[in-house]
Write an enzyme that holds these catalytic residues in place. Structure first.
Site, PDB file in Angstrom:
ATOM      1  N   GLY A   1      78.381  64.205  44.590  1.00  0.00           N
ATOM      2  CA  GLY A   1      78.338  64.010  43.149  1.00  0.00           C
ATOM      3  C   GLY A   1      79.061  62.771  42.672  1.00  0.00           C
ATOM      4  O   GLY A   1      78.842  62.308  41.560  1.00  0.00           O
TER       5      GLY A   1
ATOM      6  N   SER B   1      73.723  65.188  55.145  1.00  0.00           N
ATOM      7  CA  SER B   1      72.399  65.130  54.538  1.00  0.00           C
ATOM      8  C   SER B   1      72.213  63.760  53.896  1.00  0.00           C
ATOM      9  O   SER B   1      73.151  62.985  53.767  1.00  0.00           O
ATOM     10  CB  SER B   1      72.250  66.225  53.479  1.00  0.00           C
ATOM     11  OG  SER B   1      73.192  66.024  52.443  1.00  0.00           O
ATOM     12  N   ARG B   2      70.999  63.475  53.524  1.00  0.00           N
ATOM     13  CA  ARG B   2      70.757  62.286  52.713  1.00  0.00           C
ATOM     14  C   ARG B   2      71.088  62.630  51.260  1.00  0.00           C
ATOM     15  O   ARG B   2      71.379  63.772  50.937  1.00  0.00           O
ATOM     16  CB  ARG B   2      69.303  61.840  52.868  1.00  0.00           C
ATOM     17  CG  ARG B   2      68.949  61.461  54.317  1.00  0.00           C
ATOM     18  CD  ARG B   2      67.591  60.788  54.386  1.00  0.00           C
ATOM     19  NE  ARG B   2      67.182  60.538  55.762  1.00  0.00           N
ATOM     20  CZ  ARG B   2      67.596  59.511  56.493  1.00  0.00           C
ATOM     21  NH1 ARG B   2      68.457  58.639  55.977  1.00  0.00           N
ATOM     22  NH2 ARG B   2      67.165  59.341  57.725  1.00  0.00           N
ATOM     23  N   ALA B   3      71.036  61.624  50.415  1.00  0.00           N
ATOM     24  CA  ALA B   3      71.431  61.822  49.020  1.00  0.00           C
ATOM     25  C   ALA B   3      70.583  62.895  48.352  1.00  0.00           C
ATOM     26  O   ALA B   3      69.371  62.958  48.562  1.00  0.00           O
ATOM     27  CB  ALA B   3      71.295  60.512  48.259  1.00  0.00           C
TER      28      ALA B   3
ATOM     29  N   THR C   1      71.913  64.298  44.792  1.00  0.00           N
ATOM     30  CA  THR C   1      72.156  63.913  43.395  1.00  0.00           C
ATOM     31  C   THR C   1      72.807  62.540  43.278  1.00  0.00           C
ATOM     32  O   THR C   1      72.874  61.980  42.188  1.00  0.00           O
ATOM     33  CB  THR C   1      73.055  64.949  42.699  1.00  0.00           C
ATOM     34  OG1 THR C   1      74.300  65.039  43.415  1.00  0.00           O
ATOM     35  CG2 THR C   1      72.404  66.324  42.683  1.00  0.00           C
TER      36      THR C   1
ATOM     37  N   ASP D   1      71.408  71.041  42.388  1.00  0.00           N
ATOM     38  CA  ASP D   1      71.969  71.544  43.639  1.00  0.00           C
ATOM     39  C   ASP D   1      72.611  72.895  43.332  1.00  0.00           C
ATOM     40  O   ASP D   1      73.820  72.988  43.149  1.00  0.00           O
ATOM     41  CB  ASP D   1      73.007  70.552  44.182  1.00  0.00           C
ATOM     42  CG  ASP D   1      73.371  70.822  45.631  1.00  0.00           C
ATOM     43  OD1 ASP D   1      72.749  71.708  46.242  1.00  0.00           O
ATOM     44  OD2 ASP D   1      74.274  70.141  46.154  1.00  0.00           O
TER      45      ASP D   1
ATOM     46  N   SER E   1      74.071  75.584  52.274  1.00  0.00           N
ATOM     47  CA  SER E   1      73.724  74.328  52.937  1.00  0.00           C
ATOM     48  C   SER E   1      74.894  73.791  53.743  1.00  0.00           C
ATOM     49  O   SER E   1      74.760  73.428  54.916  1.00  0.00           O
ATOM     50  CB  SER E   1      73.290  73.294  51.888  1.00  0.00           C
ATOM     51  OG  SER E   1      73.112  72.021  52.470  1.00  0.00           O
TER      52      SER E   1
END
Length: 505
Positions: A170, A196-198, A200, A258, A266
């Site tokens: 974030g 993870s990839r982006a 937000t 999210d 996750s």
């Protein structure tokens, strides 16, 4: 039932889809968006029908790359299409939309059908939205976490002590892991970092690291690299770790949501899958991030700790300041540059980046037994200042298939615009939300060269005409869009000492 010849379509829709000429659908019981089973001699796959006038000829069925690979169909081969049964999980999704509690069987069925691609993106979006609006209790989250982990590979380690750092994200420019991970690895701590990839933000850790090296690593590659270097910085999706999570993230990303149950599941599913025993969770708090205040942060921290206990993972959470971007660089290439500069010369690096990286690494140095309680941050600084962290970082880059670079060797977007201070004054606010939106408009994270470089931070004094920040993009059109957005949302606000004059007249 339809018998059609398979045609290769180089297209990624994020779900299984079959493209059929509208002439083949006339007079049948098949309609666009119907769920069908595509069968060949080698196997079967489920997809949703899309109709076309021109993309495929009559008698052909367009199939996407992933589907052809999934059941080993050759182009031109005859396949059979027939109606597929409605997924078992549809009523369970409706149940959650009504705010009811799901039992373990219902949760496991939903996750299984996500992975098997029996659910369309529309149905999956309904599930994600239902958890965003109605939430989940801890029993539901724990069951979902375990099942998400079980749907993919599980990495086992020879060492019993394996640690990890994770941020819920974030915060724009949140590149701390590129410092913390090599610090820990240089201290002999086993730290296989998968990210993870982006979702937000304008750049996830995997997006930034991908500027420097390969992040799509298989399980055996990760094991080899970690055995050699003690650490890695890889994309979780490349290892088939918790594949359900990556599918869910692809649905969350377009609407920048999210949901907290998905967030918890996750993060912790990836910890289960990578064999993590100790983890520190970074929870940024502040305006424009996921958690607005310390009370919310403490509540989420307790949930992470409780979830960790149910999964036999020791969790420690830290609330960090997230009221403005971390460091000055936002966007994959710019963040990679800033991280390397900080590793090379930490004394002249942004204090916010150094402090956060050292604090998080220090906690795990203490938990891992490399430092006494209260001494972890000092040891982290010694490792960083000595150059050992830079040496370890370069070793990790090399082992992952890249070549160590100097900061100036990292290419930035060719299209550049400097945004100037309109008046003399002080920077009173840097909006995380506005910065994120402008950087995304410039093309990040897909365009690795896009981003924003801040010249000043909150509290700094500026004069009219000083550069506040610079926007980079690999596309002239994207740059213009980013500039226009910046002029509307004012990512960096400058105000004079005189706020308002009030009199009785």
């Amino acid at each position: 039932m339809l018998f059609l010849n398979a045609k290769f379509i180089d297209l990624d829709l994020g779900e299984n889809a079959v493209i059929v000429n509208e002439e083949d659908l006339k007079g049948t019981s098949y309609y666009p968006q119907d769920r069908v089973l595509i069968e060949s001699h080698a196997g079967s796959v489920i997809g949703n029908i899309y109709s076309t006038k021109t993309m495929v000829n009559k008698g052909e069925v367009g199939m996407l790359v992933s589907e052809l690979a999934e059941i080993s169909i050759s182009e031109g081969e005859e396949v059979k299409l027939r109606h597929a049964e409605k997924p078992e999980s549809i009523p369970f999704i409706k149940k959650k939309m009504d705010g009811q509690v799901l039992n373990p069987h219902e949760i496991r069925t939903i996750i299984d059908e996500i992975v098997s691609k029996k659910l369309s993106n529309i149905e999956l979006s309904a599930f994600v939205s239902s958890t965003y609006i109605n939430g989940m209790n801890m029993d539901e989250i724990s069951e979902m976490t375990k099942r998400i982990a079980e749907t993919g590979d599980m990495i086992a380690w020879e060492k019993s002590l394996v640690v990890d750092i994770h941020s819920i994200g974030g915060v724009p420019g949140n590149k701390y892991a590129l410092l913390s991970i090599p610090i820990l690895a240089a201290a002999g701590i086993t730290v296989p970092k998968t990210s993870s990839r982006a979702i937000t933000s304008p750049a996830g850790t995997a997006d930034v690291m991908e500027v420097l090296t390969n992040v799509e690593l298989k399980e055996e590659e990760i094991k080899r690299i970690v055995k050699t270097t003690n650490g890695c910085l890889a994309w979780g999706g490349g290892v088939n770790l918790a594949p359900a999570d990556d599918i869910i993230i692809n649905v969350e990303r377009p609407v920048s949501i999210d949901p907290q149950p998905q967030l918890l599941a996750s993060v912790m599913a990836k910890k289960i899958a990578t064999g993590i025993k100790y983890t520190v969770i970074d929870i940024p708090v502040g305006k424009g991030v996921k958690i607005k205040n310390e009370a919310e942060g403490a509540k989420l921290a307790r949930k992470f700790i409780e979830l960790g206990e149910s999964l036999n993972i020791k969790v420690e959470c830290v609330l960090t300041y997230g009221g403005q971007p971390l460091g000055r660089a936002i966007g994959p290439a710019l963040e990679a540059r800033e991280a390397i500069e900080a590793l090379q010369d930490p004394k002249n690096a942004p204090k916010s980046l150094i402090e956060k990286a050292l604090s998080l690494a220090g906690i795990l140095l203490e938990l891992g037994g490399a430092a006494q309680i209260g001494e972890g941050q000092n040891l982290a600084w010694e490792i960083l200042e000595s150059g050992k962290a830079l040496e370890k970082f370069n070793q990790i880059i090399t082992e992952q298939g890249g070549t160590p670079k100097k900061p100036e060797e990292i290419e930035l977007g060719d299209y550049v615009e400097e945004i100037l201070a309109p008046i003399d004054g002080y920077i009173t606010d840097i909006s995380n939300t506005a910065i994120t939106n402008v950087v995304k408009e410039a093309g990040a994270p897909r365009d690795k060269k896009a981003g924003i470089l801040l010249n000043s931070k909150i509290g700094n004094k500026v004069k009219q005409g000083d550069v506040l920040y610079t926007i980079y993009s690999g596309s002239e059109e994207r740059l213009v869009s980013a500039i226009n957005l910046a002029r509307r949302v004012y990512p960096v606000k400058v105000e004079g000492m005189l706020i308002e004059r009030i009199s009785k007249f």
